[in-house]
Motif scaffolding. Structure first.
Motif, short mmCIF file in Angstrom:
data_model
loop_
_atom_site.label_atom_id
_atom_site.label_comp_id
_atom_site.label_asym_id
_atom_site.label_seq_id
_atom_site.Cartn_x
_atom_site.Cartn_y
_atom_site.Cartn_z
N GLN A 88 17.44 43.06 89.13
CA GLN A 88 16.65 43.68 90.19
C GLN A 88 17.25 45.02 90.57
OE1 GLN A 88 15.37 40.97 93.15
NE2 GLN A 88 14.97 42.53 94.69
N GLY A 89 16.40 46.04 90.70
CA GLY A 89 16.89 47.37 90.99
C GLY A 89 17.02 47.64 92.45
N GLU A 90 17.24 48.93 92.73
CA GLU A 90 17.44 49.34 94.10
C GLU A 90 16.17 49.27 94.94
OE1 GLU A 90 20.74 50.96 91.73
OE2 GLU A 90 18.57 50.96 91.48
N LEU A 91 15.00 49.43 94.30
CA LEU A 91 13.73 49.42 95.00
C LEU A 91 12.79 48.41 94.35
CD1 LEU A 91 13.20 53.30 95.31
CD2 LEU A 91 13.95 51.74 97.11
N VAL A 92 12.11 47.63 95.15
CA VAL A 92 11.18 46.63 94.65
C VAL A 92 9.86 46.76 95.40
CG1 VAL A 92 10.72 44.18 94.31
CG2 VAL A 92 13.06 45.06 94.09
N GLU A 93 8.78 46.99 94.62
CA GLU A 93 7.47 47.11 95.23
C GLU A 93 6.74 45.77 95.26
OE1 GLU A 93 7.94 50.91 92.64
OE2 GLU A 93 8.27 48.76 92.43
N SER A 94 5.79 45.66 96.15
CA SER A 94 4.90 44.50 96.20
C SER A 94 3.59 44.92 96.83
CB SER A 94 5.55 43.37 97.01
OG SER A 94 5.78 43.78 98.34
N GLY A 95 2.58 44.08 96.69
CA GLY A 95 1.32 44.32 97.39
C GLY A 95 0.18 44.85 96.55
N GLY A 96 0.41 45.12 95.29
CA GLY A 96 -0.67 45.58 94.44
C GLY A 96 -1.67 44.47 94.18
N GLY A 97 -2.78 44.84 93.54
CA GLY A 97 -3.78 43.84 93.21
C GLY A 97 -5.10 44.49 92.86
N SER A 98 -6.15 43.69 92.89
CA SER A 98 -7.49 44.17 92.56
C SER A 98 -8.36 44.16 93.80
CB SER A 98 -8.12 43.28 91.49
OG SER A 98 -7.39 43.34 90.30
N VAL A 99 -9.17 45.19 93.94
CA VAL A 99 -10.04 45.30 95.11
C VAL A 99 -11.28 46.07 94.73
CG1 VAL A 99 -8.95 47.46 95.89
CG2 VAL A 99 -10.01 45.92 97.57
N GLN A 100 -12.35 45.85 95.46
CA GLN A 100 -13.58 46.58 95.21
C GLN A 100 -13.53 47.97 95.85
OE1 GLN A 100 -16.79 44.09 96.64
NE2 GLN A 100 -16.89 42.98 94.71
N PRO A 101 -14.32 48.89 95.34
CA PRO A 101 -14.38 50.22 95.97
C PRO A 101 -14.69 50.11 97.45
CG PRO A 101 -15.51 50.26 93.86
CD PRO A 101 -15.16 48.83 94.13
N GLY A 102 -13.98 50.90 98.23
CA GLY A 102 -14.14 50.85 99.68
C GLY A 102 -13.18 49.90 100.35
N GLY A 103 -12.49 49.09 99.57
CA GLY A 103 -11.56 48.12 100.12
C GLY A 103 -10.21 48.72 100.46
N SER A 104 -9.31 47.85 100.90
CA SER A 104 -7.97 48.28 101.33
C SER A 104 -6.89 47.43 100.67
CB SER A 104 -7.84 48.14 102.85
OG SER A 104 -8.75 48.97 103.53
N LEU A 105 -5.74 48.04 100.50
CA LEU A 105 -4.54 47.35 100.05
C LEU A 105 -3.35 47.96 100.77
CD1 LEU A 105 -4.90 47.06 96.15
CD2 LEU A 105 -4.85 45.16 97.78
N LYS A 106 -2.32 47.17 100.93
CA LYS A 106 -1.08 47.69 101.50
C LYS A 106 0.05 47.43 100.52
CE LYS A 106 1.84 47.55 105.63
NZ LYS A 106 2.01 46.95 106.97
N LEU A 107 0.69 48.49 100.10
CA LEU A 107 1.86 48.38 99.23
C LEU A 107 3.11 48.43 100.08
CD1 LEU A 107 0.91 50.84 96.34
CD2 LEU A 107 0.26 48.44 96.66
N SER A 108 4.11 47.66 99.66
CA SER A 108 5.39 47.67 100.35
C SER A 108 6.50 47.88 99.35
CB SER A 108 5.61 46.36 101.10
OG SER A 108 4.66 46.20 102.14
N CYS A 109 7.58 48.45 99.83
CA CYS A 109 8.75 48.71 98.99
C CYS A 109 9.97 48.34 99.80
CB CYS A 109 8.77 50.18 98.60
SG CYS A 109 10.25 50.71 97.71
N ALA A 110 10.82 47.52 99.21
CA ALA A 110 12.04 47.10 99.89
C ALA A 110 13.26 47.60 99.12
CB ALA A 110 12.08 45.58 100.01
N ALA A 111 14.23 48.11 99.85
CA ALA A 111 15.45 48.60 99.23
C ALA A 111 16.51 47.51 99.23
CB ALA A 111 15.96 49.83 99.96
N SER A 112 17.22 47.39 98.13
CA SER A 112 18.30 46.41 98.06
C SER A 112 19.55 46.95 98.73
CB SER A 112 18.59 46.08 96.59
OG SER A 112 19.15 47.21 95.96
N ASP A 113 20.54 46.08 98.90
CA ASP A 113 21.80 46.50 99.52
C ASP A 113 22.52 47.55 98.68
OD1 ASP A 113 22.56 43.17 100.81
OD2 ASP A 113 21.35 44.81 101.63
N SER A 114 22.21 47.61 97.39
CA SER A 114 22.89 48.57 96.52
C SER A 114 22.44 50.00 96.77
CB SER A 114 22.67 48.21 95.05
OG SER A 114 21.29 48.27 94.73
N LEU A 115 21.33 50.18 97.45
CA LEU A 115 20.90 51.53 97.79
C LEU A 115 21.55 51.90 99.13
CD1 LEU A 115 17.34 53.02 97.43
CD2 LEU A 115 18.94 53.78 99.17
#
Length: 126
Positions: free
Chosen positions: A1-28
């Motif tokens: 696992q690296g210094e940054l890890v993303e989550s929250g992607g996926g599939s959505v219809q046009p006009g929809g919403s998504l929230k992406l998140s990124c967490a930093a590890s202790d190594s950063l």
């Protein structure tokens, strides 16, 4: 696992919403000294900067293609970075990456990325 890890992607219809998140590890170390950003990149294509937020969280930048639809934020106490994406369009389909840039953002931030995550896929289709 690296210094940054993303989550929250996926599939959505046009006009929809998504929230992406990124967490930093202790190594950063020294999270608060980094400009943080999101870029997107398809295989074989150049990186496209989406948004950045300065070390203090008060200064943000958005590309013209997402301005008014995406909102970037960071929580320095939790070492996390978010990207709220609203009114998504088919052309927003891409792999999205979280990035850490030393000291400051600026126009050339994409060339100064020190750390990036593994990416999270966003697909917008009907």
């Amino acid at each position: 696992q690296g210094e940054l890890v993303e989550s929250g992607g996926g599939s959505v219809q046009p006009g929809g919403s998504l929230k992406l998140s990124c967490a930093a590890s202790d190594s950063l170390q020294k999270w608060k000294s980094y400009c943080m950003g999101w870029f997107r990149q398809a295989p074989g294509k150049e990186r496209e900067g989406v948004a950045t937020v300065g070390p203090g969280g008060g200064i943000t930048y958005y590309s013209d293609s997402v301005k008014g639809r995406f909102f970037i934020s960071r929580d320095n106490s939790k070492k996390t970075l978010d990207l709220q994406m609203d009114s998504l369009r088919v052309e927003d389909t891409n792999m999205y990456y979280c990035a850490a840039v030393p000291i400051s953002c600026g126009d050339n931030w994409l060339r100064r990325v020190r750390y990036r995550g593994q990416g999270t896929q966003v697909t917008v289709s009907s």
